[in-house]
Structure formats: structure tokens, C-alpha cells
Design an enzyme around this catalytic site. Sequence first.
Site, short mmCIF file in Angstrom:
data_model
loop_
_atom_site.label_atom_id
_atom_site.label_comp_id
_atom_site.label_asym_id
_atom_site.label_seq_id
_atom_site.Cartn_x
_atom_site.Cartn_y
_atom_site.Cartn_z
N HIS A 34 0.84 -1.21 0.00
CA HIS A 34 0.00 0.00 0.00
C HIS A 34 0.88 1.26 0.00
O HIS A 34 0.59 2.23 -0.69
CB HIS A 34 -0.88 0.04 1.26
N SER A 183 -2.66 -8.08 3.25
CA SER A 183 -3.16 -7.94 4.63
C SER A 183 -3.56 -9.30 5.17
O SER A 183 -3.49 -9.56 6.37
CB SER A 183 -4.36 -7.00 4.66
N ARG A 184 -3.98 -10.21 4.28
CA ARG A 184 -4.44 -11.54 4.72
C ARG A 184 -3.27 -12.45 5.11
O ARG A 184 -3.51 -13.50 5.72
CB ARG A 184 -5.28 -12.21 3.64
P1 AMP Z 1 -6.40 -4.05 -0.33
O1 AMP Z 1 -6.25 -3.20 0.89
O2 AMP Z 1 -5.88 -5.43 -0.17
O3 AMP Z 1 -7.78 -3.97 -0.90
O4 AMP Z 1 -5.46 -3.40 -1.42
C1 AMP Z 1 -5.55 -2.04 -1.79
C2 AMP Z 1 -4.73 -1.82 -3.04
O5 AMP Z 1 -3.38 -2.18 -2.79
C3 AMP Z 1 -5.20 -2.70 -4.22
O6 AMP Z 1 -5.12 -1.94 -5.42
C4 AMP Z 1 -4.21 -3.83 -4.21
O7 AMP Z 1 -4.04 -4.44 -5.47
C5 AMP Z 1 -2.94 -3.10 -3.76
N1 AMP Z 1 -1.99 -4.05 -3.18
C6 AMP Z 1 -2.24 -4.99 -2.22
N2 AMP Z 1 -1.13 -5.72 -1.97
C7 AMP Z 1 -0.17 -5.25 -2.80
C8 AMP Z 1 1.19 -5.60 -3.03
N3 AMP Z 1 1.78 -6.58 -2.37
N4 AMP Z 1 1.88 -4.89 -3.96
C9 AMP Z 1 1.28 -3.87 -4.66
N5 AMP Z 1 0.00 -3.50 -4.48
C10 AMP Z 1 -0.72 -4.17 -3.57
#
Ligand code: AMP
Length: 273
Positions: A34, A183-184
Site C-alpha cells: 500500500h 493484509s491476509r
Molecule cells: P487491499 O487493501 O488489499 O484492498 O489493497 C488495496 C490496493 O493495494 C489494491 O489496489 C491492491 O491491489 C494493492 N496491493 C495490495 N497488496 C499489494 C502488493 N503486495 N503490492 C502492490 N500493491 C498491492
Amino acid sequence: MRVVHSPLELQRLLKEEPKSVGFVPTMGALHLGHRTLIEAAKKANDIVVVSIFVNPTQFLEGEDLDAYPRKEEADKKVCELSGVDYLFYPTVESMYGTDEVSLNAPNIRGYIMEGTSRPGHFSGVLTVVNKLLNIVSPTRAYFGKKDAQQLMLIETMAANLFMDVEIVPMDTVREKDGLAMSSRNAYLNTQERVEALNIIKSLRVATQMVMRQECSVDEIREKMLEILVPLEVEYVTIVNRAFEPIEKIEIGNTIILVEAISGSTRLLDNIWI
Ligand code: AMP
């Protein structure tokens, strides 16, 4: 940094900012992945908005909506230290009414791969991203390639609905040992985390096979499935950038995607070739 809870208030505040706006939508429990999106938004825009919203409509019955990690204070610190201008933290009630206009994911591309194991998930994702983009009206919005199908569907929505926003895809950020940050990952115990490394291992072997140019798509899939044996594999798919199945790998137009479950944790990863 200003923390805003009300969608209408954020909309009003941003209307007063005659500047370029970079937007990073998240579900919180922020990690380096993020932060990389936030840094990119900071570099290219005058104002950065981050949203944290665990969106109930993208979780299916029996999924981890209640258990999803929530780290409000730590996330606020991360945003503050990253130079975020507005942190949007809405409540479910402020984002959703009762008898709503609905948005459906495309019938084909929204219901393959992750959409097969989670039917309706992407309609929830597109609904909330549509709402968020309407609230923030960003110049650019940043999404991770780790969630490749989600990224493709958001790009499709932005094009289909003639949305005035640039969708910026960002490379996957990994732990030192290659596990894609998520996050998981916090759900994984020691053994499950070790087993989860088979995902990146399978993608690396697939890349080597592609580079040797002597293996078919089926051979690559079979080899990957062998490596993924300790995990419960939802799919291993090789598609072009339009998410159509392919017979032959074309460098610069291929994505190899894996969804597998370690313990009870659903993990996604992919490699863009
Ligand atoms: P989330 O909080 O998991 O919904 O992710 C929010 C944003 O961060 C989404 O666009 C995800 O694709 C991106 N994201 C999550 N994990 C990663 C990662 N390891 N590398 C790059 N972007 C990420």
C-alpha cells in the site's frame, strides 16, 4: 493530514482543491505494498487521498468480513508518515443505502477465476470503487497488479462508463522471500506461510520455462500444479492481457495467475510476462 468520515464532506473539501489528486483505495491493515502506491501517488499529484473501507458488498456469505484485520491507529500513523493529505474512513451506513442502484461485473470476465470461487465478489468491488471514484474525483487512481483481475475489471469499468480518471497499475511488492504482501498474510501460521511460498516458486519456474521457449501452456500449468501440491489450488490460469485464454505465450502480452488456499487463507499472485 485530515481524517474525514463523511463522503459528502470529503467531496466538498476536494472540490475546493484546484489541484491534481492521486487516490489510493484500500481496505486497511496497510503494508509496504500500500505504501508503494501512496508514494507513487505522492510523486505524480499535488494532493493524495487514501481511503480505508472494508467493503461488505465484496465479501460473500461465510467469508472473513468480520475477521478482516482492522488496524485504525497504526494505519493512521502510516498515512501521516507517508504524507497523505486526506484519509477517508467512511462507515458502512454512509456508503450504502437500502434500495440501491446496482452495478454488475461483466458476465464473463467478472465470473471467471476469482469470480468462480467468489461469484458476485467483483460486482461488490466495482460498486464500491465506482462510489469512491465519484466521491474523490481523482486525477489518477492507483491499483496493484497483484489483484490483476480486479485491476482489469476496474480499467474496463472506467472505460465502459467513460470515467474521467487515469487508472495507474502498480507492480507487486513482495516480502524478501518472495511472498506477495497482503493484509491476509497475517492469518497464516508458520507452516502455512512456508507452504504459501510454493506460489511464488511455481510462478518463478513458469517464468524460466517461458524463457526457455520450449514448453507449451499445458506443460507450464502442469509443472506449476505439481509445485503447488501442498496447497488447495483454486486455479492456475495463463491468459493474455485482455484475460482471454491463450494457446501460445506471447512475451509482453501474457499473465500467469494463481489462486490457492493455505490453511484457510485465500492467496493470489501472478506474473506479467
Ligand atoms: P487491499 O487493501 O488489499 O484492498 O489493497 C488495496 C490496493 O493495494 C489494491 O489496489 C491492491 O491491489 C494493492 N496491493 C495490495 N497488496 C499489494 C502488493 N503486495 N503490492 C502492490 N500493491 C498491492
